[in-house]
Write a protein that holds these residues in place. Sequence first.
Motif, PDB file in Angstrom:
ATOM      1  N   GLY A 268       4.085  -4.287   1.084  1.00 49.75           N
ATOM      2  CA  GLY A 268       2.889  -3.571   1.476  1.00 49.75           C
ATOM      3  C   GLY A 268       1.670  -4.433   1.679  1.00 49.75           C
ATOM      4  N   GLN A 270      -0.412  -5.879  -0.289  1.00 49.74           N
ATOM      5  CA  GLN A 270      -1.475  -5.231  -1.043  1.00 49.74           C
ATOM      6  C   GLN A 270      -2.695  -6.148  -1.187  1.00 49.74           C
ATOM      7  OE1 GLN A 270      -0.147  -3.349  -4.664  1.00 49.74           O
ATOM      8  NE2 GLN A 270       1.752  -2.626  -3.733  1.00 49.74           N
ATOM      9  N   PRO A 306      -5.276  -1.710   0.451  1.00 44.38           N
ATOM     10  CA  PRO A 306      -3.865  -1.355   0.598  1.00 44.38           C
ATOM     11  C   PRO A 306      -3.114  -1.525  -0.727  1.00 44.38           C
ATOM     12  CG  PRO A 306      -4.560  -2.954   2.268  1.00 44.38           C
ATOM     13  CD  PRO A 306      -5.622  -2.917   1.225  1.00 44.38           C
ATOM     14  N   PHE A 308       0.030   1.270  -2.781  1.00 52.22           N
ATOM     15  CA  PHE A 308       1.179   2.058  -2.321  1.00 52.22           C
ATOM     16  C   PHE A 308       0.785   2.959  -1.159  1.00 52.22           C
ATOM     17  CE2 PHE A 308      -0.847   4.382  -5.722  1.00 52.22           C
ATOM     18  CZ  PHE A 308      -0.892   5.686  -5.275  1.00 52.22           C
ATOM     19  N   ASN A 351       0.770   3.227   4.045  1.00 55.08           N
ATOM     20  CA  ASN A 351       0.710   1.768   4.084  1.00 55.08           C
ATOM     21  C   ASN A 351       1.882   1.232   4.903  1.00 55.08           C
ATOM     22  OD1 ASN A 351       0.676  -0.996   3.674  1.00 55.08           O
ATOM     23  ND2 ASN A 351       0.346  -0.870   1.475  1.00 55.08           N
ATOM     24  N   GLN A 352       1.569   0.669   6.054  1.00 48.93           N
ATOM     25  CA  GLN A 352       2.583   0.051   6.907  1.00 48.93           C
ATOM     26  C   GLN A 352       2.362  -1.466   6.877  1.00 48.93           C
ATOM     27  OE1 GLN A 352       2.152   2.039  10.733  1.00 48.93           O
ATOM     28  NE2 GLN A 352       3.315   3.814  10.019  1.00 48.93           N
ATOM     29  N   ASN A 353       2.898  -2.087   5.807  1.00 50.61           N
ATOM     30  CA  ASN A 353       2.762  -3.532   5.595  1.00 50.61           C
ATOM     31  C   ASN A 353       1.291  -3.969   5.621  1.00 50.61           C
ATOM     32  OD1 ASN A 353       3.836  -6.074   5.020  1.00 50.61           O
ATOM     33  ND2 ASN A 353       3.848  -6.663   7.186  1.00 50.61           N
TER      34      ASN A 353
END
Length: 660
Positions: A268, A270, A306, A308, A351-353
Amino acid sequence: MKIRIPAVAALAMAFSLVTPAHAEDTAADSSAIIVIGQNDARVAEQQAAEIPGGTDIVVYEDYADRTVVSLRDALAFSPGVYTQPRFGQEVRISIRGSGLSRSFHMRGLTLLQDGVPINLADDNGDFQELEPIFLDHLEVYRGANALRFGSGTLGGAVNGVTPRGDEAHGVYTRLDGGSFNFLRGLVSAGFGDDRANAWAAISADRHDGDRQHATRRSLRFNGNVGLALSETVSTRFYATASAIRQDLPGALTLIDALNAPQKGNFAGDQARDIDSLRLQNRTTFDFGMLNLTVGGFYNIKQLDHPIFMVIDQKSEDRGLFARAEWESGIVSLTLGGESRWGTTRARQFVNQNGKRGALTFRALQRARTSNLYGEVRLSPVETLTLIAGGIYANGTRQQDRELPSIVTGRASFDALSPRFGVLWRPATAVQVYANYSRSAEFPTFVELAQQAAFVPVRPQRAWTAEVGTRGKLGTVEWDLSAYRADLSGEMLQYTPDANVGIPAATFNAGKTRHQGIEAALSWQPVEWLRLRQLWQYSDFRFRSDVQFANNRLPVIPRHVLRSEVRLGTDALHIAPSLEWVPQGAFADYRNSVRASGYALIGLSAGASVSRDLDIFADLRNITGKKAVGDIAAVIAASGASAIYYPVERRAIYAGLRARF
């Protein structure tokens, strides 16, 4: 609002261009370790000494020879302040067990810069916005002792104070570099006199972190301008801008934390990216026996986060404050108040990467937190002061949710927290004190907005008794406090159970108790030898809880000891240090898993090359110890629980400080 890095740089450049090249150096008799004058710090120490409870003033020189990665480096030897790194500038800060249930952001502590809260209006906050490298000193007021900052929380308040131009003449620079591609530069300039003065600083840093996917970049600006409008009235304007980019490596399982602490989480992509701008004014009226301070502030902040999901929040906070102090003979009086209003436009995306996918949540969050506080001090004899006071707090939280459905949640709170204390001075430099006080902490949107409508989380309240002593006799200085806080409604984690009235994962406990000892000792028998010791004892537990009986609360270990021996003088010195946790903390509320203890060895060193140039080095975790530093508490931990943050890995930093 998006704060662009070039705009921050341009603002700092414009500020520094008006600095006279021939600015007088008022610190001519000091080495470059002294960044600023000490008048403000001395005033802060005098104010702290009038409080019948745990306080501490941390001046810049206390941590100048360390590379300041986070607030932990500045507060490492402040008694009663538990600081543990997670990664980069992300740390846990807890005083007297505040915010135990939070493994992210901050709760239970009021964090301020120049007397204005960094916390949002609902009291949620990000401590990364307080950068110690800019500060003249930090004021730490533990528990209800923080009444003078309008704080009524269990933890108290930490206030960072920036320099003033009339006390920080000239240009000061600092450059740090070292392990994990760390590099940071700071330039500050101050000029003027007590009639008109200005100070400004800009810093930029980059750090890959000691774990994978932990890269940080930041650019920050701080500045203030002060004017004496008359013999009676003075005013000061402040501006702070920050652009912080932090990749998040996440927590690890216990096996990984102890065997592969360099691992990070790439899923993700993050991150926590913060752009913020804070503007404030403080105006003082000096009428002799009466001193009045009034002011206001406006803060804007954008969070791109970003995890989960992708959290997007744009917030605006504004506030007003006033404080009056009157003294006549044996009686003195303090009366003040503050009100903060905030609006947050909150959105969440798939979350798309690390990128934003479909919009899943949209809401408008409004919060207000207001307080009135007062204190009367009576000194019937010179060596004895009796104190009585209190703080009344009132707050509202409202969320108007538009997606995934239209739901409005609203909650309001109020609390009266009285305080009583006594301060006795048996000798000129010795104090003995005691106090009994109440604290109240309102839930934030994180605790309230757990379901479609607000969860009925109540304020967390506590009665705290404290006794202690501080002072100096000969070459020995000490600060010792013992406290016991009986809490009602502490906000902790639970298994939701309708049969016992627990509707959400974070809810109010019944009765809990936080008690402990906060101790600091400094001994300097000769000029070239100084010993600093810090011991923190924490005994936190449930009391006949419906799910956890009398278990110990997780996260904070019972004993933490820090020691440092400084050999040498400002001309040349080394300082080996030790951090020792004999037994680690529990990881869960069921007390089924406990972390191991550890000992970390460090070394700092410094030398004055000339009156205006210092060099320093900072070695951390010399033995490469692998251990758990912080924990994200869960109800029941297992081998698969990724809730552990390893201690800092072995690192070497070095730098220089120069004054022109």
